[in-house]
Design an enzyme around this catalytic site. Structure first.
Site, mmCIF file in Angstrom:
data_model
loop_
_atom_site.group_PDB
_atom_site.id
_atom_site.type_symbol
_atom_site.label_atom_id
_atom_site.label_comp_id
_atom_site.label_asym_id
_atom_site.label_seq_id
_atom_site.Cartn_x
_atom_site.Cartn_y
_atom_site.Cartn_z
ATOM 1 N N CYS A 135 24.397 -25.735 -21.816
ATOM 2 C CA CYS A 135 25.048 -24.507 -22.285
ATOM 3 C C CYS A 135 25.859 -23.815 -21.185
ATOM 4 C CB CYS A 135 23.983 -23.555 -22.831
ATOM 5 S SG CYS A 135 24.687 -22.342 -23.950
ATOM 6 N N ASP B 106 13.095 -19.268 -26.140
ATOM 7 C CA ASP B 106 13.722 -18.977 -24.864
ATOM 8 C C ASP B 106 12.893 -17.944 -24.103
ATOM 9 O OD1 ASP B 106 15.636 -18.886 -22.901
ATOM 10 O OD2 ASP B 106 17.283 -18.326 -24.221
HETATM 11 O O1 LIG Z 1 23.935 -18.326 -20.765
HETATM 12 C C1 LIG Z 1 24.126 -17.137 -20.990
HETATM 13 O O2 LIG Z 1 24.748 -16.434 -20.196
HETATM 14 C C2 LIG Z 1 23.591 -16.509 -22.253
HETATM 15 C C3 LIG Z 1 23.953 -15.210 -22.541
HETATM 16 C C4 LIG Z 1 23.481 -14.606 -23.700
HETATM 17 C C5 LIG Z 1 22.648 -15.294 -24.556
HETATM 18 C C6 LIG Z 1 22.272 -16.595 -24.246
HETATM 19 C C7 LIG Z 1 22.722 -17.217 -23.111
HETATM 20 N N1 LIG Z 1 22.370 -18.510 -22.797
HETATM 21 C C8 LIG Z 1 21.247 -19.199 -23.336
HETATM 22 O O3 LIG Z 1 20.143 -19.033 -22.453
HETATM 23 C C9 LIG Z 1 19.399 -20.244 -22.403
HETATM 24 C C10 LIG Z 1 19.475 -20.896 -21.030
HETATM 25 O O4 LIG Z 1 18.833 -20.122 -20.116
HETATM 26 P P1 LIG Z 1 18.633 -20.596 -18.601
HETATM 27 O O5 LIG Z 1 19.764 -20.033 -17.849
HETATM 28 O O6 LIG Z 1 18.642 -22.107 -18.577
HETATM 29 O O7 LIG Z 1 17.312 -20.021 -18.223
HETATM 30 C C11 LIG Z 1 20.071 -21.203 -23.355
HETATM 31 O O8 LIG Z 1 19.459 -21.096 -24.608
HETATM 32 C C12 LIG Z 1 21.466 -20.691 -23.412
HETATM 33 O O9 LIG Z 1 22.082 -21.065 -24.609
#
Ligand SMILES: O=C(O)c1ccccc1N[C@@H]1O[C@H](COP(=O)(O)O)[C@@H](O)[C@H]1O
Length: 204
Positions: A13, A130
């Protein structure tokens, strides 16, 4: 639906460049995410469309939203052409129902520390568990005996990286995994090496 160790669904992502999209495609990702929520990783719809056009049809393109109005989600989804919508807000079933008519795969993201979620209860096709602060790279305690994993097509996210992804998938029985921070060299900047290592580690 269950997947074996080698066919764990892997989503990368927060992609912002053609180079990173191509790396994910070549390394065998199942899904790539473009962030439309406010973040260091935010891109606009035109950029997401250009990136999504590089992605072969068997790989899911996902738009990531957080607490945004329905009209904005619909517009950005249409303009970018992403095939799935990932919602991190507290949207209700009506919101999911309204998006269903666009024919996109619907992914509900929720903090794993909240009330245990069941796949499909709001009308989603996939569930994403998450950390409370999505995209922060901070993990949650997925190894806790108190964590009751859902069944079916659910993805694990939050603080994953090449060094912990395989164990996290084994311990939780997740159908898929999702990562952003753990494949970056600095916030918002993806690392080719870490993307490759993550996908390899997830599958072996
Ligand atoms: O990645 C972002 O900046 C984000 C912002 C707002 C909502 C979701 C976001 N990303 C999601 O977060 C997890 C990954 O988190 P990590 O950085 O690996 O701890 C994943 O589901 C992204 O889609």
């Amino acid at each position: 639906m269950t997947r074996g160790m080698s066919d764990l669904f892997v989503k990368i992502c927060g992609l912002r460049t053609a180079r990173d999209v191509d790396t994910c495609v070549e390394a065998g990702a199942d899904a790539v995410g473009f962030v439309f929520a406010t973040s260091a990783r935010t891109i606009d719809a035109a950029t997401a469309r250009r990136l999504a056009e590089r992605v072969p049809a068997h790989i899911l393109t996902v738009g990531v939203f957080r607490g945004q109005p329905l009209d904005e989600v619909r517009r950005l989804t249409q303009e970018s052409g992403v095939r799935a919508v990932q919602l991190h807000g507290d949207e209700g079933p009506e919101y999911y129902e309204a998006l269903r008519s666009q024919g996109r795969t619907l992914i509900r993201a929720t903090a794993a520390t909240e009330v245990p979620a069941r796949l499909g209860e709001l009308g989603e096709d996939l569930l994403l568990l998450d950390a409370p602060d999505p995209g922060s790279g901070k993990p949650w305690n997925w190894a806790s005996p108190e964590f009751a994993a859902p069944t079916g097509r659910w993805m694990l996210a939050g603080g994953l990286h090449p060094g912990n992804v395989r164990r996290a998938a084994d311990v939780t029985g997740a159908w898929g995994v999702d990562v952003s921070s753990g494949v970056e060299s600095e916030r918002g900047v993806k690392s080719t090496e870490l993307i490759r290592s993550f996908i390899t580690a997830a599958r072996h």
